[in-house]
Design an enzyme around this catalytic site. Structure first.
Site, PDB file in Angstrom:
ATOM      1  N   ARG A 132       0.832  -1.204   0.000  1.00 26.73           N
ATOM      2  CA  ARG A 132       0.000   0.000   0.000  1.00 26.73           C
ATOM      3  C   ARG A 132       0.870   1.259   0.000  1.00 26.73           C
ATOM      4  O   ARG A 132       0.508   2.275  -0.567  1.00 26.73           O
ATOM      5  CB  ARG A 132      -0.967   0.017   1.192  1.00 26.73           C
ATOM      6  CG  ARG A 132      -1.771   1.318   1.294  1.00 26.73           C
ATOM      7  CD  ARG A 132      -3.056   1.175   2.087  1.00 26.73           C
ATOM      8  NE  ARG A 132      -2.845   0.664   3.420  1.00 26.73           N
ATOM      9  CZ  ARG A 132      -2.331   1.373   4.434  1.00 26.73           C
ATOM     10  NH1 ARG A 132      -1.938   2.621   4.263  1.00 26.73           N
ATOM     11  NH2 ARG A 132      -2.197   0.817   5.626  1.00 26.73           N
ATOM     12  N   TYR A 140     -14.181  17.327 -16.331  1.00 29.86           N
ATOM     13  CA  TYR A 140     -14.883  16.042 -16.301  1.00 29.86           C
ATOM     14  C   TYR A 140     -15.946  16.144 -15.194  1.00 29.86           C
ATOM     15  O   TYR A 140     -15.636  16.593 -14.088  1.00 29.86           O
ATOM     16  CB  TYR A 140     -13.875  14.904 -16.045  1.00 29.86           C
ATOM     17  CG  TYR A 140     -14.506  13.645 -15.511  1.00 29.86           C
ATOM     18  CD1 TYR A 140     -15.566  13.038 -16.196  1.00 29.86           C
ATOM     19  CD2 TYR A 140     -14.071  13.060 -14.333  1.00 29.86           C
ATOM     20  CE1 TYR A 140     -16.176  11.894 -15.695  1.00 29.86           C
ATOM     21  CE2 TYR A 140     -14.662  11.908 -13.835  1.00 29.86           C
ATOM     22  CZ  TYR A 140     -15.717  11.336 -14.513  1.00 29.86           C
ATOM     23  OH  TYR A 140     -16.316  10.216 -14.027  1.00 29.86           O
ATOM     24  N   ASP A 153      -4.925  18.602 -15.105  1.00 32.71           N
ATOM     25  CA  ASP A 153      -5.328  17.243 -15.465  1.00 32.71           C
ATOM     26  C   ASP A 153      -4.985  17.071 -16.948  1.00 32.71           C
ATOM     27  O   ASP A 153      -5.607  17.678 -17.815  1.00 32.71           O
ATOM     28  CB  ASP A 153      -6.827  17.077 -15.200  1.00 32.71           C
ATOM     29  CG  ASP A 153      -7.335  15.675 -15.530  1.00 32.71           C
ATOM     30  OD1 ASP A 153      -6.747  15.012 -16.409  1.00 32.71           O
ATOM     31  OD2 ASP A 153      -8.335  15.255 -14.921  1.00 32.71           O
ATOM     32  N   LYS A 164      -7.101   5.935 -19.491  1.00 33.78           N
ATOM     33  CA  LYS A 164      -7.367   6.374 -20.858  1.00 33.78           C
ATOM     34  C   LYS A 164      -6.160   6.101 -21.763  1.00 33.78           C
ATOM     35  O   LYS A 164      -5.821   4.956 -21.977  1.00 33.78           O
ATOM     36  CB  LYS A 164      -7.762   7.853 -20.816  1.00 33.78           C
ATOM     37  CG  LYS A 164      -8.752   8.190 -19.689  1.00 33.78           C
ATOM     38  CD  LYS A 164     -10.101   7.552 -19.909  1.00 33.78           C
ATOM     39  CE  LYS A 164     -10.959   7.457 -18.662  1.00 33.78           C
ATOM     40  NZ  LYS A 164     -11.064   8.591 -17.807  1.00 33.78           N
TER      41      LYS A 164
END
Ligand code: 7XF
Length: 390
Positions: free
Chosen positions: A55, A108, A177, A202
């Protein structure tokens, strides 16, 4: 290794020290044996290097972080299980109650929805500066400025150097972004932006088979985001997914060139079609920011095209979308496969009707993620689908 195409293949990856394996091994383990209590204590105290628990850090994920830091020209990067995990970790890691967050939209829909929801619950004022401009929206309480390098879904740009200079003069960190552009088309850090974020889901993955996110920037900012994102949110990327992104990024520059070529052909076809009222593509001379796009984007104008039907209503959009064969009706983007969606009812269903209207997300707007198929076949598919509204 100065060329991006070379770095996309090699950065962050070396033949494995033990076996010589060229593909970075998937370190499928939760914990790492540290030998002695004192060595374990030193790793946890940050006094000795070494892995301890996946983690916090994992070798396969670390190779991906090194590759993306290199491609974005950043000292550091941290990977997440999704772009949204990256976004929420930046917000939770860098903001506190009473702070103000300013964004230049459109964004977005999920990002804006997340900002507004977090802002409401945690006492952070969220200001949309799209109409007013950034200068008018900055206040002494502003602690973060957020932009997309090509906006989702209407493909607008912001002058990143200007945004960075304005925010820097006030000591406010900026986030760009870069999902729609990738480092092939835009490198915001070179223009003074402080943090770059991606949904790797993406173009970076490129094959529609893994979700992930990444944040790149200075050691200090990325360190703060990592502490919150890994230590508190637990949004770490799985090593198997990291392997898929490492593999995908090797061909990113080649795929982006094909996406850009196809998108330009599709945009030109749509712009000349009588059933189409408007085409949003920064590579078209008629795009209101074509000059800025030529200056700010490198090597092409991206693989995303959106367009508005002359019959600007949901039924018309449905008639066209339902008739497409090669384009699959789905959200997401950046896959080898071409995809098409109706933003108003999907990607931008998370924001208010008012925000959709202000951002040009009308009922007659269709968004295309142009894949790497031959442009002629994609144009032919659109041509036959548009007969539904001819
Ligand atoms: O958490 P994700 O990996 O899905 O990434 C979130 C995200 C962050 N930034 C931008 C610019 C995005 O476009 C996205 C996700 N967008 C998808 C889309 O527009 O199709 C989400 C489908 S609902």
């Amino acid at each position: 290794m100065s060329h991006l195409r070379t770095r996309a293949v090699h950065a962050g990856q070396h033949p494995d020290a033990t076996t010589g394996a060229i593909a970075t091994p998937i370190s499928q383990t939760t914990a790492f044996g540290y030998g002695t209590l004192e060595h374990g204590a030193a790793i946890f105290a940050g006094e000795a290097p070494g892995y301890r628990y996946s983690r916090f850090a994992n070798p396969t994920v670390a190779a991906l972080e090194a590759k993306m830091a290199d491609l974005e020209g950043a000292p550091a990067a941290v990977a997440f299980a999704s772009g949204t995990a990256a976004t929420s970790s930046v917000l939770l890691g860098l903001l506190r109650p009473g702070d103000e967050l300013v964004f230049l939209g459109p964004l977005y829909g999920g990002t804006e929805g997340l900002m507004r929801s977090l802002g409401e619950r945690w006492g952070i004022k969220v200001t949309d500066a799209t109409a007013s401009g950034l200068a008018a929206a900055l206040t002494p309480a502003t602690r973060l400025v957020w932009v997309e390098t090509l906006t989702n879904p209407t493909l607008r740009l912001h002058d990143l150097a200007e945004v960075a200079a304005l925010a820097r003069a006030r000591g406010v960190p900026t986030v760009a972004d870069n999902t729609f552009c990738t480092p092939c088309l835009a490198r915001p850090l070179e223009l003074g932006i402080d943090l770059v974020l991606h949904s790797m889901t993406k173009y970076l993955g490129g094959h529609g088979d893994a979700t992930g996110g990444i944040v790149a920037g200075s050691e200090a900012l990325v360190g703060a985001v990592r502490k919150t994102g890994m230590g508190h949110v637990g949004g770490n990327l799985a090593p198997q997914e990291a392997f898929l992104f490492l593999r995908g990024i090797k061909t990113l520059p080649l795929r982006m060139a094909a996406h850009c070529e196809g998108a330009l052909a599709v945009a030109r076809f749509l712009a000349a079609h009588p059933a189409v009222r408007a085409v949003h593509y920064p590579g078209l001379e008629c795009h209101p920011q074509h000059a800025l796009a030529q200056r700010q984007l490198q090597e092409g104008f991206g693989g995303m095209v959106s367009f508005e039907l002359a019959r600007c209503e949901r039924a018309a959009a449905a008639a066209v979308l339902d008739r497409l064969r090669l384009f699959t009706q789905a959200v997401s983007l950046g896959d080898a496969d071409s995809l098409a969606c109706h933003p108003a009812s999907t990607t931008h269903s998370f924001v208010s009707a008012q925000t959709r209207a202000a951002g040009g997300v009308t009922e007659g707007l269709i968004r295309l993620s142009v894949g790497i198929e031959h442009p002629d076949d994609l144009v032919a598919d659109l041509e036959q689908a548009l007969r539904a509204v001819a």
